[in-house]
Design an enzyme around this catalytic site. Structure first.
Site, mmCIF file in Angstrom:
data_model
loop_
_atom_site.group_PDB
_atom_site.id
_atom_site.type_symbol
_atom_site.label_atom_id
_atom_site.label_comp_id
_atom_site.label_asym_id
_atom_site.label_seq_id
_atom_site.Cartn_x
_atom_site.Cartn_y
_atom_site.Cartn_z
ATOM 1 N N ARG A 221 -2.597 -2.732 -3.318
ATOM 2 C CA ARG A 221 -3.715 -3.397 -2.647
ATOM 3 C C ARG A 221 -4.557 -2.333 -1.935
ATOM 4 N NH1 ARG A 221 -3.195 -7.069 -5.515
ATOM 5 N NH2 ARG A 221 -2.592 -9.208 -5.049
ATOM 6 N N HIS A 269 -10.182 -3.966 -9.921
ATOM 7 C CA HIS A 269 -9.017 -4.867 -9.836
ATOM 8 C C HIS A 269 -8.764 -5.570 -11.179
ATOM 9 C CE1 HIS A 269 -6.414 -7.413 -6.908
ATOM 10 N NE2 HIS A 269 -5.888 -7.397 -8.109
HETATM 11 P P1 NDP Z 1 7.853 -7.579 -6.028
HETATM 12 O O1 NDP Z 1 7.884 -8.470 -4.865
HETATM 13 O O2 NDP Z 1 8.624 -7.933 -7.253
HETATM 14 O O3 NDP Z 1 8.327 -6.102 -5.617
HETATM 15 C C1 NDP Z 1 7.949 -5.513 -4.428
HETATM 16 C C2 NDP Z 1 8.696 -4.196 -4.252
HETATM 17 O O4 NDP Z 1 8.172 -3.535 -3.094
HETATM 18 C C3 NDP Z 1 10.187 -4.398 -4.017
HETATM 19 O O5 NDP Z 1 10.923 -3.394 -4.682
HETATM 20 C C4 NDP Z 1 10.320 -4.220 -2.504
HETATM 21 O O6 NDP Z 1 11.567 -3.709 -2.068
HETATM 22 C C5 NDP Z 1 9.251 -3.175 -2.260
HETATM 23 N N1 NDP Z 1 8.854 -3.181 -0.845
HETATM 24 C C6 NDP Z 1 8.312 -4.185 -0.130
HETATM 25 N N2 NDP Z 1 8.122 -3.818 1.148
HETATM 26 C C7 NDP Z 1 8.570 -2.541 1.242
HETATM 27 C C8 NDP Z 1 8.663 -1.619 2.296
HETATM 28 N N3 NDP Z 1 8.266 -1.919 3.542
HETATM 29 N N4 NDP Z 1 9.186 -0.401 2.041
HETATM 30 C C9 NDP Z 1 9.621 -0.081 0.795
HETATM 31 N N5 NDP Z 1 9.549 -0.923 -0.259
HETATM 32 C C10 NDP Z 1 9.038 -2.139 -0.040
HETATM 33 O O7 NDP Z 1 6.311 -7.408 -6.401
HETATM 34 P P2 NDP Z 1 5.652 -7.145 -7.828
HETATM 35 O O8 NDP Z 1 6.302 -5.967 -8.440
HETATM 36 O O9 NDP Z 1 5.568 -8.397 -8.605
HETATM 37 O O10 NDP Z 1 4.147 -6.789 -7.381
HETATM 38 C C11 NDP Z 1 3.875 -5.726 -6.502
HETATM 39 C C12 NDP Z 1 2.419 -5.765 -6.066
HETATM 40 O O11 NDP Z 1 1.557 -5.326 -7.126
HETATM 41 C C13 NDP Z 1 1.841 -7.128 -5.719
HETATM 42 O O12 NDP Z 1 2.257 -7.559 -4.440
HETATM 43 C C14 NDP Z 1 0.351 -6.856 -5.769
HETATM 44 O O13 NDP Z 1 -0.084 -6.353 -4.517
HETATM 45 C C15 NDP Z 1 0.236 -5.743 -6.812
HETATM 46 N N6 NDP Z 1 -0.418 -6.232 -8.040
HETATM 47 C C16 NDP Z 1 -1.625 -5.689 -8.380
HETATM 48 C C17 NDP Z 1 -2.254 -6.097 -9.516
HETATM 49 C C18 NDP Z 1 -3.522 -5.465 -9.952
HETATM 50 O O14 NDP Z 1 -4.158 -5.965 -10.911
HETATM 51 N N7 NDP Z 1 -3.941 -4.372 -9.344
HETATM 52 C C19 NDP Z 1 -1.704 -7.150 -10.382
HETATM 53 C C20 NDP Z 1 -0.418 -7.621 -9.945
HETATM 54 C C21 NDP Z 1 0.185 -7.179 -8.800
HETATM 55 P P3 NDP Z 1 12.927 -4.547 -2.312
HETATM 56 O O15 NDP Z 1 13.184 -4.460 -3.800
HETATM 57 O O16 NDP Z 1 13.932 -3.806 -1.532
HETATM 58 O O17 NDP Z 1 12.658 -5.941 -1.845
HETATM 59 C C1 OXD Z 2 -2.752 -9.559 -8.287
HETATM 60 C C2 OXD Z 2 -2.928 -10.177 -9.581
HETATM 61 O O1 OXD Z 2 -1.880 -9.982 -7.519
HETATM 62 O O2 OXD Z 2 -3.984 -9.957 -10.193
HETATM 63 O O3 OXD Z 2 -3.486 -8.597 -8.001
HETATM 64 O O4 OXD Z 2 -2.015 -10.844 -10.048
#
Ligand code: NDP
Ligand code: OXD
Length: 306
Positions: A221, A269
């Site tokens: 983000r 995005h």
């Molecule tokens: P998940 O919830 O599956 O994974 C999140 C990961 O981040 C987990 O491994 C979690 O750790 C880790 N995490 C969270 N907080 C912390 C912290 N404080 N310190 C260290 N690690 C942390 O999310 P997704 O993989 O599904 O998606 C990740 C992000 O990708 C979304 O939230 C979104 O912002 C972004 N995204 C962007 C898109 C784009 O088009 N640019 C599209 C889709 C998603 P733990 O495993 O220990 O819980």
């Molecule tokens: C996001 C998406 O979370 O596009 O960014 O799914």
């Protein structure tokens, strides 16, 4: 059981057909419907006012993978929140992160600058095995991206809040292990959710723990990145380049320094997008799990923020 959908109308048309096939009540905002019958809401950023009209709401499904756009503090406590996990989002992110990592690995930012300046400037190849790529976030997307990078032979690291074991990946966990993680990453990919703990995590203090001339890919983000820190580190050569897909705010305002920066590649995005058919099926599978009293795939721990 009726779902209210308030997002892209073109996707809505596809969802309507799939929900009809599955005999699950489906309404879009413009359809005549009884708000009291709505148990599920699928939305990107629903207003507090809309939610207040849905007394029977049980689950808020995000149309995308992120849920940071929800005003969680104003959502009734009993409403469960589920992020979107579906193959279309995963595939898109795998493609984008691989593309961006290979682009940085093969010095395409420098080659682009040389091309625009009319300079023939070969750069010596670094074998993938001598390049370490680190992924912040070992969730659904982070692990999928690491899996796609593995066959190229890169050295791989991952960092998450809790400890994970991922084949072929050196895994680090928590704030205490963040410096050890960062020290090795020639290319850093941010795939974290945006939470109180991760806002501004891509800042001078973090980025200067990377090796000299490391590069950044931010697909998490815009709020993860401290923009001025990146700009000054790019300008003094500490960071060699960045591929940025997410910004704060979006759209990025006209005239922002990122638009014309020679060492930044920007996309609006689009790293991945929810695919209509597979997302409808993933959401329906979650409704069925919920109806059966089973755990839903991608349910968010509201107190944790992701
Ligand atoms: P998940 O919830 O599956 O994974 C999140 C990961 O981040 C987990 O491994 C979690 O750790 C880790 N995490 C969270 N907080 C912390 C912290 N404080 N310190 C260290 N690690 C942390 O999310 P997704 O993989 O599904 O998606 C990740 C992000 O990708 C979304 O939230 C979104 O912002 C972004 N995204 C962007 C898109 C784009 O088009 N640019 C599209 C889709 C998603 P733990 O495993 O220990 O819980
Ligand atoms: C996001 C998406 O979370 O596009 O960014 O799914």
């Amino acid at each position: 059981m009726t779902l209210l959908y308030t997002s892209d109308p073109a996707r809505g048309r596809i969802w309507r057909g799939i929900f009809a096939d599955e005999a699950i009540g489906f309404a879009e905002a413009g359809d005549a419907h009884d708000p009291a019958s709505i148990r599920y809401l699928a939305a990107w950023n629903p207003s507090v006012e809309l939610i207040a009209t849905l007394p029977a709401l049980e689950v808020l499904f995000s149309i995308g993978a992120g849920i940071d756009q929800f005003d969680m503090g104003r959502l009734p406590d009993h409403v469960r929140v589920v992020r979107m996990i579906e193959p279309g989002i995963t595939q898109g992110m795998v493609e984008y992160a691989t593309m961006a990592a290979l682009m940085l690995h093969r010095n395409m930012i420098d080659h682009g600058i040389a091309q625009r300046e009319g300079r023939w400037a070969p750069i010596k190849l670094v074998p993938a095995s001598e390049r370490r790529i680190g992924v912040m976030g070992l969730g659904n997307l982070g692990q999928a991206v690491l899996g796609a990078l593995r066959p190229f032979g890169f050295a791989l690291s991952g960092w998450s809040r809790s400890r994970h074991a991922v084949e072929g990946v050196d895994c680090f966990a928590g704030a205490a292990e963040m410096p050890a993680f960062l020290t090795g990453c020639d290319i850093l990919i941010c795939l974290l959710p945006l939470t109180d703990d991760t806002r501004g995590i891509l800042c001078r203090e973090t980025l200067t723990q990377l090796p000299q001339s490391a590069a950044l890919i931010n697909v998490g983000r815009g709020g993860h990145l401290v923009e001025q820190d990146l700009l000054s580190l790019l300008d003094d050569g500490r960071i060699s380049g960045a591929v940025l897909d997410v910004f704060d705010p979006e759209p990025l305002p006209a005239g922002h320094a990122f638009w014309a920066h020679p060492r930044i590649v920007m996309t609006p995005h689009v790293a991945s997008m929810t695919r209509a058919d597979s997302a409808a099926r993933a959401l329906i599978a979650n409704i069925r799990r919920h109806e059966a009293g089973a755990a839903m795939d991608g349910e968010v721990a509201r107190s944790r923020g992701y």
